[in-house]
Write a protein that holds these residues in place. Structure first.
Motif, PDB file in Angstrom:
ATOM      1  N   VAL A   1      98.379  58.245  80.296  1.00 28.79           N
ATOM      2  CA  VAL A   1      98.209  59.741  79.985  1.00 28.79           C
ATOM      3  C   VAL A   1      98.804  60.318  78.404  1.00 28.79           C
ATOM      4  CG1 VAL A   1      97.904  60.568  82.123  1.00 28.79           C
ATOM      5  CG2 VAL A   1     100.762  60.972  80.926  1.00 28.79           C
ATOM      6  N   TYR A   2      98.373  61.635  78.190  1.00 31.89           N
ATOM      7  CA  TYR A   2      99.325  61.641  76.172  1.00 31.89           C
ATOM      8  C   TYR A   2      99.606  63.157  76.440  1.00 31.89           C
ATOM      9  CZ  TYR A   2      98.219  57.283  73.982  1.00 31.89           C
ATOM     10  OH  TYR A   2      98.120  56.148  73.346  1.00 31.89           O
ATOM     11  N   SER A   3     100.802  63.705  75.822  1.00 31.15           N
ATOM     12  CA  SER A   3     101.227  65.054  75.824  1.00 31.15           C
ATOM     13  C   SER A   3     101.520  65.221  74.373  1.00 31.15           C
ATOM     14  CB  SER A   3     102.508  65.221  76.982  1.00 31.15           C
ATOM     15  OG  SER A   3     102.700  66.935  76.842  1.00 31.15           O
ATOM     16  N   ILE A   4     100.662  65.786  73.774  1.00 28.75           N
ATOM     17  CA  ILE A   4     101.039  65.424  71.726  1.00 28.75           C
ATOM     18  C   ILE A   4     101.187  67.620  72.067  1.00 28.75           C
ATOM     19  CG2 ILE A   4      99.351  66.134  70.491  1.00 28.75           C
ATOM     20  CD1 ILE A   4      97.680  64.032  72.044  1.00 28.75           C
ATOM     21  N   TRP A   5     102.389  67.556  71.326  1.00 31.73           N
ATOM     22  CA  TRP A   5     103.288  68.799  71.142  1.00 31.73           C
ATOM     23  C   TRP A   5     102.790  68.921  69.444  1.00 31.73           C
ATOM     24  CZ3 TRP A   5     105.431  71.628  75.071  1.00 31.73           C
ATOM     25  CH2 TRP A   5     105.267  71.264  76.090  1.00 31.73           C
ATOM     26  N   ILE A   6     102.640  69.634  69.211  1.00 34.37           N
ATOM     27  CA  ILE A   6     102.344  70.041  67.220  1.00 34.37           C
ATOM     28  C   ILE A   6     103.406  71.025  67.836  1.00 34.37           C
ATOM     29  CG2 ILE A   6     100.800  71.600  65.907  1.00 34.37           C
ATOM     30  CD1 ILE A   6      97.966  70.042  67.820  1.00 34.37           C
ATOM     31  N   CYS A   7     104.420  71.304  67.073  1.00 37.99           N
ATOM     32  CA  CYS A   7     104.939  72.131  66.491  1.00 37.99           C
ATOM     33  C   CYS A   7     105.522  72.936  65.178  1.00 37.99           C
ATOM     34  CB  CYS A   7     106.577  71.737  66.947  1.00 37.99           C
ATOM     35  SG  CYS A   7     106.861  70.440  68.155  1.00 37.99           S
TER      36      CYS A   7
ATOM     37  N   THR B   1     106.407  61.953  65.698  1.00 36.35           N
ATOM     38  CA  THR B   1     107.100  61.153  66.284  1.00 36.35           C
ATOM     39  C   THR B   1     106.394  60.593  67.476  1.00 36.35           C
ATOM     40  OG1 THR B   1     108.925  61.431  65.217  1.00 36.35           O
ATOM     41  CG2 THR B   1     109.553  60.019  67.485  1.00 36.35           C
ATOM     42  N   ARG B   2     106.647  58.695  67.810  1.00 34.11           N
ATOM     43  CA  ARG B   2     105.699  58.828  69.419  1.00 34.11           C
ATOM     44  C   ARG B   2     107.352  58.260  69.933  1.00 34.11           C
ATOM     45  NH1 ARG B   2     101.748  54.056  69.835  1.00 34.11           N
ATOM     46  NH2 ARG B   2     103.355  52.738  69.091  1.00 34.11           N
ATOM     47  N   TYR B   3     107.153  58.472  71.729  1.00 34.10           N
ATOM     48  CA  TYR B   3     107.965  58.564  72.878  1.00 34.10           C
ATOM     49  C   TYR B   3     106.694  57.460  73.517  1.00 34.10           C
ATOM     50  CZ  TYR B   3     111.228  61.760  70.134  1.00 34.10           C
ATOM     51  OH  TYR B   3     111.812  62.164  69.383  1.00 34.10           O
ATOM     52  N   ARG B   4     107.158  56.798  74.206  1.00 36.30           N
ATOM     53  CA  ARG B   4     106.395  55.333  75.212  1.00 36.30           C
ATOM     54  C   ARG B   4     107.523  54.119  76.315  1.00 36.30           C
ATOM     55  NH1 ARG B   4     104.092  50.765  72.520  1.00 36.30           N
ATOM     56  NH2 ARG B   4     105.120  50.540  70.792  1.00 36.30           N
ATOM     57  N   LEU B   5     106.999  54.482  76.925  1.00 36.62           N
ATOM     58  CA  LEU B   5     107.244  53.166  77.528  1.00 36.62           C
ATOM     59  C   LEU B   5     106.873  52.127  76.910  1.00 36.62           C
ATOM     60  CD1 LEU B   5     106.554  53.857  81.440  1.00 36.62           C
ATOM     61  CD2 LEU B   5     108.554  53.880  80.819  1.00 36.62           C
ATOM     62  N   VAL B   6     108.092  50.598  76.986  1.00 42.69           N
ATOM     63  CA  VAL B   6     108.147  49.393  76.508  1.00 42.69           C
ATOM     64  C   VAL B   6     108.525  48.462  77.364  1.00 42.69           C
ATOM     65  CG1 VAL B   6     107.747  50.846  74.320  1.00 42.69           C
ATOM     66  CG2 VAL B   6     109.897  49.955  75.110  1.00 42.69           C
TER      67      VAL B   6
ATOM     68  N   ILE C   1     104.112  60.274  75.019  1.00 41.14           N
ATOM     69  CA  ILE C   1     104.577  62.115  73.942  1.00 41.14           C
ATOM     70  C   ILE C   1     104.425  62.043  72.499  1.00 41.14           C
ATOM     71  CG2 ILE C   1     106.393  64.096  74.044  1.00 41.14           C
ATOM     72  CD1 ILE C   1     106.928  61.260  76.574  1.00 41.14           C
ATOM     73  N   ILE C   2     104.108  63.009  72.307  1.00 37.61           N
ATOM     74  CA  ILE C   2     102.989  62.965  70.168  1.00 37.61           C
ATOM     75  C   ILE C   2     104.425  64.112  70.295  1.00 37.61           C
ATOM     76  CG2 ILE C   2     102.583  62.537  68.705  1.00 37.61           C
ATOM     77  CD1 ILE C   2     101.971  60.139  69.899  1.00 37.61           C
ATOM     78  N   MET C   3     105.200  63.916  69.275  1.00 35.69           N
ATOM     79  CA  MET C   3     105.815  65.082  68.756  1.00 35.69           C
ATOM     80  C   MET C   3     105.031  65.097  67.090  1.00 35.69           C
ATOM     81  SD  MET C   3     107.553  66.251  70.973  1.00 35.69           S
ATOM     82  CE  MET C   3     108.022  68.392  70.962  1.00 35.69           C
ATOM     83  N   LEU C   4     104.100  66.171  66.749  1.00 35.78           N
ATOM     84  CA  LEU C   4     103.880  66.280  65.577  1.00 35.78           C
ATOM     85  C   LEU C   4     104.539  67.584  65.229  1.00 35.78           C
ATOM     86  CD1 LEU C   4     100.722  65.613  66.802  1.00 35.78           C
ATOM     87  CD2 LEU C   4     100.448  65.038  65.005  1.00 35.78           C
ATOM     88  N   CYS C   5     105.200  67.135  64.056  1.00 33.49           N
ATOM     89  CA  CYS C   5     106.480  68.441  63.759  1.00 33.49           C
ATOM     90  C   CYS C   5     106.027  69.363  62.501  1.00 33.49           C
ATOM     91  CB  CYS C   5     107.330  68.148  63.397  1.00 33.49           C
ATOM     92  SG  CYS C   5     108.238  67.810  64.561  1.00 33.49           S
ATOM     93  N   LEU C   6     105.352  70.006  62.118  1.00 30.48           N
ATOM     94  CA  LEU C   6     104.132  70.439  60.580  1.00 30.48           C
ATOM     95  C   LEU C   6     105.453  71.183  59.309  1.00 30.48           C
ATOM     96  CD1 LEU C   6     101.390  72.619  62.116  1.00 30.48           C
ATOM     97  CD2 LEU C   6     101.959  69.493  62.221  1.00 30.48           C
ATOM     98  N   GLY C   7     105.248  70.629  58.445  1.00 28.13           N
ATOM     99  CA  GLY C   7     106.342  71.684  57.675  1.00 28.13           C
ATOM    100  C   GLY C   7     105.699  72.088  56.776  1.00 28.13           C
ATOM    101  N   GLY C   8     106.024  72.165  55.079  1.00 20.51           N
ATOM    102  CA  GLY C   8     105.202  72.610  54.235  1.00 20.51           C
ATOM    103  C   GLY C   8     104.584  71.890  53.089  1.00 20.51           C
ATOM    104  N   PRO C   9     104.264  72.379  52.122  1.00 23.07           N
ATOM    105  CA  PRO C   9     103.803  71.552  51.228  1.00 23.07           C
ATOM    106  C   PRO C   9     104.877  71.058  50.162  1.00 23.07           C
ATOM    107  CG  PRO C   9     102.970  73.972  50.365  1.00 23.07           C
ATOM    108  CD  PRO C   9     103.460  73.696  52.134  1.00 23.07           C
ATOM    109  N   ASP C  10     105.914  72.033  50.133  1.00 21.88           N
ATOM    110  CA  ASP C  10     107.143  71.534  49.404  1.00 21.88           C
ATOM    111  C   ASP C  10     107.741  70.110  50.446  1.00 21.88           C
ATOM    112  OD1 ASP C  10     106.727  74.064  47.922  1.00 21.88           O
ATOM    113  OD2 ASP C  10     107.557  75.048  49.119  1.00 21.88           O
TER     114      ASP C  10
END
Length: 233
Positions: A79-85, A97-102, A122-131
């Motif tokens: 399973v994947y939980s992908i968060w677009i912040c 950032t990825r968090y997983r079992l290793v 778990i994948i955290m995609l944290c958006l920002g901006g062009p600057d």
């Protein structure tokens, strides 16, 4: 897949999006269960990553009786939980950032096939901006798609010109869905703020929910929604 995951003891989790996917070029066909969440509030009162871990655990436990029965744990799907912040703190902007079992060898080297333990990410995609730095690839594409300031026509042009995505009728519909999603996330954030204000008035002023909503001038047509939301908490 159904976006509601019900448990007798743990209540109901409502996912934004949940679907099955297949990795076609793998040696043995790998099936995945993927959850995607659009998140406007990076500080909802708890660490967001812990909610992602909980969602992954629920998606694994809910496979019993659907993907496997009895002791056939070998049939558990990853399973994947992908968060677009969309509004992360500055230090997290334009990051993935990825968090997983290793597997970690503490004494000796007891190597296990990765498919037996690599079951959640778990994948955290944290958006920002062009600057900011790293404003490229999927981060820029999602920022464009989820922007409330960019028109739908502009979004289609950027996707076609910069990402070589042909705007077929299907893709145009998908862009429209993403535009509606960004509006929905913003509205969800507003609703959460109103609900918090209602609870504060009830706790500090001793008001009933009806009195709190009246004080906040919540429209009559929306009051039942907040009563239902408060009842679930």
């Amino acid at each position: 897949m159904d976006t509601e995951d019900k448990s007798v003891r743990e209540g109901t989790v409502t996912y934004d999006i949940r679907f099955r996917a297949i990795v076609p070029d793998s040696e043995e066909q790998i099936a995945l269960i993927i959850n995607v969440e659009a998140q406007n509030d990076f500080y909802p009162g708890y660490p967001l990553i812990k909610r992602g871990i909980y969602y992954c655990c629920r998606m694994i436990s809910s496979q019993y009786g659907r993907e496997f029965t009895g002791s056939h744990y070998e049939k558990i799907k990853k399973v994947y939980s992908i968060w677009i912040c969309m509004k992360p703190p500055q230090y997290r902007e334009n990051t993935i950032t990825r968090y997983r079992l290793v597997e970690e060898y503490l004494v000796g080297e007891g190597k296990e096939p990765i498919r037996n333990y690599d079951l959640l990410s778990i994948i955290m995609l944290c958006l920002g901006g062009p600057d900011g730095s790293n404003y490229d690839g999927v981060l820029r594409m999602l920022d464009v798609l989820l922007s409330n300031e960019t028109s739908e026509a502009e979004k289609r042009k950027i996707l076609q010109d910069d990402y070589d995505i042909q705007m077929t009728q299907t893709m145009e519909r998908e862009v429209s869905v993403m535009c509606n999603l960004s509006k929905g996330v913003e509205e969800k954030g507003v609703a959460k703020g109103i609900l918090s204000s209602i609870k504060n008035l009830m706790e500090t002023m001793g008001l009933t929910i009806e009195q709190a909503m009246a004080a906040l001038k919540v429209p009559e047509g929306e009051r039942q929604k907040y009563m239902d939301l408060l009842e679930r908490q």
